[in-house]
Write a protein that holds these residues in place. Structure first.
Motif, PDB file in Angstrom:
ATOM      1  N   VAL A   1     -15.739   7.170  16.003  1.00 15.20           N
ATOM      2  CA  VAL A   1     -17.123   7.339  15.539  1.00 15.20           C
ATOM      3  C   VAL A   1     -18.024   6.937  16.692  1.00 15.20           C
ATOM      4  O   VAL A   1     -17.825   5.882  17.304  1.00 15.20           O
ATOM      5  CB  VAL A   1     -17.402   6.447  14.298  1.00 15.20           C
ATOM      6  CG1 VAL A   1     -18.900   6.348  14.018  1.00 15.20           C
ATOM      7  CG2 VAL A   1     -16.682   6.994  13.081  1.00 15.20           C
TER       8      VAL A   1
ATOM      9  N   CYS B   1     -14.914   5.902  -1.225  1.00 19.02           N
ATOM     10  CA  CYS B   1     -15.029   5.718   0.232  1.00 19.02           C
ATOM     11  C   CYS B   1     -14.861   4.243   0.584  1.00 19.02           C
ATOM     12  O   CYS B   1     -15.042   3.373  -0.254  1.00 19.02           O
ATOM     13  CB  CYS B   1     -16.401   6.190   0.715  1.00 19.02           C
ATOM     14  SG  CYS B   1     -16.649   7.948   0.490  1.00 19.02           S
TER      15      CYS B   1
ATOM     16  N   CYS C   1     -16.551   5.458   5.104  1.00 15.49           N
ATOM     17  CA  CYS C   1     -15.505   6.253   5.748  1.00 15.49           C
ATOM     18  C   CYS C   1     -14.595   6.837   4.681  1.00 15.49           C
ATOM     19  O   CYS C   1     -14.310   6.184   3.678  1.00 15.49           O
ATOM     20  CB  CYS C   1     -14.603   5.381   6.627  1.00 15.49           C
ATOM     21  SG  CYS C   1     -15.411   4.552   7.944  1.00 15.49           S
TER      22      CYS C   1
ATOM     23  N   MET D   1     -11.623  12.763   9.480  1.00 14.15           N
ATOM     24  CA  MET D   1     -12.353  11.600   8.962  1.00 14.15           C
ATOM     25  C   MET D   1     -13.794  11.984   8.693  1.00 14.15           C
ATOM     26  O   MET D   1     -14.394  12.710   9.463  1.00 14.15           O
ATOM     27  CB  MET D   1     -12.306  10.495  10.023  1.00 14.15           C
ATOM     28  CG  MET D   1     -13.228   9.350   9.733  1.00 14.15           C
ATOM     29  SD  MET D   1     -13.371   8.267  11.151  1.00 14.15           S
ATOM     30  CE  MET D   1     -14.485   7.059  10.432  1.00 14.15           C
TER      31      MET D   1
ATOM     32  N   TYR E   1     -17.460  10.184   8.217  1.00 19.07           N
ATOM     33  CA  TYR E   1     -18.215   8.929   8.353  1.00 19.07           C
ATOM     34  C   TYR E   1     -19.674   9.201   8.017  1.00 19.07           C
ATOM     35  O   TYR E   1     -20.250  10.188   8.480  1.00 19.07           O
ATOM     36  CB  TYR E   1     -18.110   8.384   9.780  1.00 19.07           C
ATOM     37  CG  TYR E   1     -19.084   7.259  10.045  1.00 19.07           C
ATOM     38  CD1 TYR E   1     -18.861   5.988   9.503  1.00 19.07           C
ATOM     39  CD2 TYR E   1     -20.241   7.460  10.792  1.00 19.07           C
ATOM     40  CE1 TYR E   1     -19.773   4.955   9.712  1.00 19.07           C
ATOM     41  CE2 TYR E   1     -21.145   6.435  11.008  1.00 19.07           C
ATOM     42  CZ  TYR E   1     -20.913   5.188  10.461  1.00 19.07           C
ATOM     43  OH  TYR E   1     -21.814   4.173  10.650  1.00 19.07           O
TER      44      TYR E   1
ATOM     45  N   HIS F   1      -8.031  -1.300   7.286  1.00 21.50           N
ATOM     46  CA  HIS F   1      -8.487  -0.616   6.083  1.00 21.50           C
ATOM     47  C   HIS F   1      -7.889  -1.301   4.853  1.00 21.50           C
ATOM     48  O   HIS F   1      -6.792  -1.843   4.907  1.00 21.50           O
ATOM     49  CB  HIS F   1      -8.028   0.849   6.171  1.00 21.50           C
ATOM     50  CG  HIS F   1      -8.597   1.754   5.135  1.00 21.50           C
ATOM     51  ND1 HIS F   1      -8.083   1.832   3.853  1.00 21.50           N
ATOM     52  CD2 HIS F   1      -9.626   2.646   5.181  1.00 21.50           C
ATOM     53  CE1 HIS F   1      -8.772   2.739   3.167  1.00 21.50           C
ATOM     54  NE2 HIS F   1      -9.716   3.242   3.944  1.00 21.50           N
TER      55      HIS F   1
END
Length: 326
Positions: free
Chosen positions: A13, A33, A49, A61, A63, A305
């Protein structure tokens, strides 16, 4: 998905500044998310994300930035509150930061008109880590180079104060052990404190210094991990106060240690930011060698995560994400 052990990032990102710290929300916020926060020179950005590993409709992905919070000074550490909810009406975002001016800042926002922050004063030196009480989120613990661990309520009142023998580097609060706090000191000692009696109840020893980072395994409360010197070290607290397992991993000293939140045998370490790159290593206790090696341009911060074997590191105008195998 097959992976080489050494490889490029899975996703990145772009950010408008150098990322000093990055943190996935470790709590369920009621949304599909994942929330992520990152800190730069004088602001914190909160975004969401979603990864193809969890949603087949996502390509790679997705974002989405939700809000930028003005901070006014460099952000050194971020902790999420379990009270953060995206499914509430209105939503509530709550997190706390540590900054280079030795203050904590507690931010609460509904992502619309309500944006509040409170400043907590008390530490007399650099704050290295902080964490919310994991179940109710009504207290925050912080550790500092001033040789103290302090516990605060959400108004900034000091509820407990532990004197350490060296700088406090990491502080952990486990949802299954809500009345205990784990504090890791730079001199290589990790202590557990009983928050009711406010006494130390157990200590572990690295037998090497400097201890830079330690973590309490979410999936197994008996497992503690740390990095000290060039090595990672793992304890089973029922067996010994000395590490059961240790291995040299980073040539020019290890910086951070973080357990995966989905597998008690999976963890990541980072080396010190070098002149150009920082090494990220993902380890599995069943494998003699790291199962993934990544590099980030002068990386900082390390976070896993909540539900995927995926970790992130901040860097120069970027956040880097690596997906690994379980």
């Amino acid at each position: 998905m097959k992976q080489d052990s050494t490889r490029n990032t899975s996703y990145t990102v772009d950010c408008e500044d150098y990322v000093h710290v990055v943190k996935f929300n470790p709590f369920d916020s009621g949304d599909s998310c994942s929330l992520i926060a990152y800190g730069g020179k004088n602001y914190v950005v909160v975004g969401t994300c979603r990864f193809q590993e969890e949603d087949a409709e996502v390509e790679g992905m997705q974002y989405k930035p939700l809000r930028t919070f003005h901070h006014g000074i460099r952000v050194d550490a971020i902790a999420w509150s379990p009270e953060t909810r995206l499914d509430a009406i209105p939503p509530q975002i709550r997190f706390c930061t540590a900054a280079s001016d030795r203050k904590l800042r507690l931010f609460t926002s509904d992502l619309q008109d309500k944006n509040e922050f409170k400043t907590f004063d008390g530490h007399s030196d650099y704050i290295n880590d902080l964490v919310f009480a994991p179940n109710e989120g009504q207290e925050i613990a912080s550790v500092s180079d001033d040789h103290t661990c302090r516990v605060w309520d959400l108004e900034g009142n000091e509820k407990a104060h532990f004197v350490l023998r060296s700088p406090g580097m990491s502080v952990c609060w486990h949802p299954e052990e809500a009345f205990k706090l784990m504090v890791a000191e730079k001199n290589g000692t990790i202590r557990f404190y009983d928050l009711i009696t406010q006494q130390a109840i157990l200590s572990l020893e690295c037998e090497q210094t400097p201890l830079m980072s330690a973590d309490w395994c979410l999936k197994n409360t008996l497992k503690i991990g740390a990095v000290a010197g060039n090595d990672w070290l793992i304890w089973d607290i029922t067996r010994s106060s000395y590490p059961q397992d240790k291995r040299p991993v980073h040539v020019d000293r290890a910086r951070l240690f973080r357990w995966s939140r989905v597998n008690e045998n999976l963890f990541a370490t980072t080396g010190y930011p070098g002149k150009t790159t920082t090494q990220l290593l993902v380890h599995h206790l069943g494998h003699p060698q790291p199962i993934l090696t990544g590099t980030a341009a002068v990386g900082s911060g390390l976070t896993w995560h909540r539900t995927l074997p995926l970790c992130a590191v901040g860097g120069d105008h970027k956040i880097f994400f690596w997906v690994t195998e379980m």
